[in-house]
Design a protein around this motif. Structure first.
Motif, PDB file in Angstrom:
ATOM      1  N   TYR A  32     -20.008  24.827  60.332  1.00  0.00           N
ATOM      2  CA  TYR A  32     -20.718  24.300  59.472  1.00  0.00           C
ATOM      3  C   TYR A  32     -21.314  23.020  59.129  1.00  0.00           C
ATOM      4  O   TYR A  32     -20.602  21.992  60.089  1.00  0.00           O
ATOM      5  N   GLY A  33     -22.534  22.199  59.254  1.00  0.00           N
ATOM      6  CA  GLY A  33     -22.936  20.971  59.044  1.00  0.00           C
ATOM      7  C   GLY A  33     -24.203  20.664  59.409  1.00  0.00           C
ATOM      8  O   GLY A  33     -24.767  22.123  59.333  1.00  0.00           O
ATOM      9  N   LYS A  39     -24.075  22.863  67.181  1.00  0.00           N
ATOM     10  CA  LYS A  39     -22.740  24.063  66.095  1.00  0.00           C
ATOM     11  C   LYS A  39     -23.068  25.008  66.902  1.00  0.00           C
ATOM     12  O   LYS A  39     -22.258  25.386  67.458  1.00  0.00           O
ATOM     13  N   HIS A 190     -23.692  25.960  54.603  1.00  0.00           N
ATOM     14  CA  HIS A 190     -22.610  26.603  54.133  1.00  0.00           C
ATOM     15  C   HIS A 190     -22.007  27.169  52.571  1.00  0.00           C
ATOM     16  O   HIS A 190     -21.546  28.261  52.196  1.00  0.00           O
ATOM     17  N   GLN A 203     -12.350  27.365  57.774  1.00  0.00           N
ATOM     18  CA  GLN A 203     -13.511  26.476  58.690  1.00  0.00           C
ATOM     19  C   GLN A 203     -13.943  25.477  58.577  1.00  0.00           C
ATOM     20  O   GLN A 203     -12.967  24.477  59.083  1.00  0.00           O
ATOM     21  N   LYS A 205     -15.406  21.887  60.296  1.00  0.00           N
ATOM     22  CA  LYS A 205     -16.788  20.693  59.483  1.00  0.00           C
ATOM     23  C   LYS A 205     -17.376  20.328  60.619  1.00  0.00           C
ATOM     24  O   LYS A 205     -16.331  19.136  61.244  1.00  0.00           O
TER      25      LYS A 205
END
Length: 383
Positions: A32-33, A39, A190, A203, A205
């Motif tokens: 996520y980001g 990504k 997210h 998760q 990041k």
């Protein structure tokens, strides 16, 4: 897709490679980001490394049959889920119906946005969705035997676009995943994913890219001049996609910058020097901005740009360069201009530009909008 083709993200790459070497690949991971930081390419490169027949120390080999298939996004053990836009003529569509388009856009540019994808499959920026029927496809695919690799990889791009029914079906699979199945979820937002799915993923990041990483990629991949690349990187907020968009909009931004400088100088002269003869020039400026050649979209872009410049000049006074995102020519102007944007007028000025933008959207007479705006700026710069 090789790790070497992914811009930056060296620490994340090392972490992902280590999970494969140590044979500790989590069954579900969420990358996520913000948009534009790589990504999706990173997730595909990771999947290729997992399935590579002869992995190197820090990357997939790129030449084994598995890697060749991954290069075309055509490996039988690689499955994709992404938002689609259904046709009114055909209601029961799933992601497999759009795979040719997905392969095409990825072949054209490995960095693309959610809206780029919608434009590709629909021709306009309509919002896509991951529908209930895709949940059944996910269940069917993960229960297949692997064809060539040890692992099956289910890559879900933008899981936040799943409807509730599909999300619930995914949740059941994540609770009891089939053996040797890896789920890679790639999200721009997210926090919009249901909490029960989040709790069942590891998760990861993905950080924003550095200015240096973006500038180097622009120069090496797009033959952008070093100065132009550095300017775009500085105001890209760590997004390679935003940097590319800024390069495309460079001429427009330069024009908006000149419009902004012009009105701020005229407003300051009238307000602080009492040079009321310059009111004629302010009126001329408002007429130029209202001209048909600028157009309403151009007017809105200028007003949005002006709000950014007010915000950046207010922050400029804090003397913390890492918080500023301006080009070299914007910074040069701000050295003298920023002291006039402070806590007494910054919020009011932002509000006036935002109000003018709303009025333009509502088709209010643009000459009136820009002349009224200029007079209010004149008053606010006296504070």
């Amino acid at each position: 897709m090789l790790f070497s083709q992914v811009i930056g993200q060296e620490e994340v790459k090392k972490r992902l490679i280590r999970t494969v070497k140590e044979q500790k690949i989590p069954h579900a991971q969420l990358f996520y980001g913000p948009e534009g930081i790589g990504k999706l390419p990173l997730a595909i490169a990771y999947a290729q490394y997992i399935c590579c027949e002869h992995p190197l120390e820090n990357d997939a080999c790129g030449v084994c049959p598995s890697c060749v298939q991954f290069g075309k996004l055509a490996h039988p053990d690689l499955h994709f889920v992404f938002p689609i836009i259904k046709s009114e003529k055909k209601k029961l569509l799933v992601c497999d119906d759009f795979m040719d388009s997905f392969r095409q856009i990825f072949a054209e540019r490995i960095y693309f946005s959610q809206n780029d994808w919608y434009q590709k499959i629909y021709g306009e920026a309509k919002q896509g969705m991951i529908y209930t029927s895709e949940g059944d496809e996910i269940i069917r695919k993960v229960n297949l035997m692997t064809y060539e690799s040890r692992y099956k990889v289910m890559l879900i791009w933008l899981p936040e676009r799943m409807n509730d029914q599909c999300a619930n079906k995914l949740l059941k699979i994540l609770e009891e995943p089939p053996e040797n199945t890896v789920f890679l979820l790639v999200s721009n937002s997210h926090e919009e994913i249901i909490a029960t799915i989040l709790s069942r993923t590891q998760q990861v990041k993905i950080p924003r890219l550095s200015n240096e990483e973006i500038a180097e990629a622009l120069v090496s991949r797009y033959q952008i001049s070093e100065n132009e690349a550095a300017n775009a990187a500085q105001i890209s907020e760590g997004s390679f996609l935003k940097a590319l968009a800024l390069i495309d909009e460079n001429n427009v931004n330069r024009e908006n910058f000149e419009h902004f400088v012009n009105i701020m100088r005229l407003a300051w002269i009238v307000g602080n020097k009492g040079d009321y003869a310059s009111l004629k020039k302010i009126r001329q400026w408002s007429e130029e901005m209202a001209a048909a050649s600028v157009g309403r979209e151009g007017q809105k872009k200028f007003l949005s740009y002006a709000q950014r410049m007010i915000r950046e000049n207010f922050i400029f006074n804090l003397h913390q360069p890492e918080l500023n995102f301006m080009t070299s020519f914007e910074k040069e102007f701000s050295v003298g201009f920023a002291p006039f944007i402070n806590e007494t007028n910054a919020e009011d000025m932002m509000n006036e530009f935002a109000l003018a933008e709303r009025h333009i959207e509502q088709n209010v007479n643009s000459k009136m909008v820009f002349f009224d705006l200029a007079l209010k700026i004149t008053k606010l710069l006296k504070k």
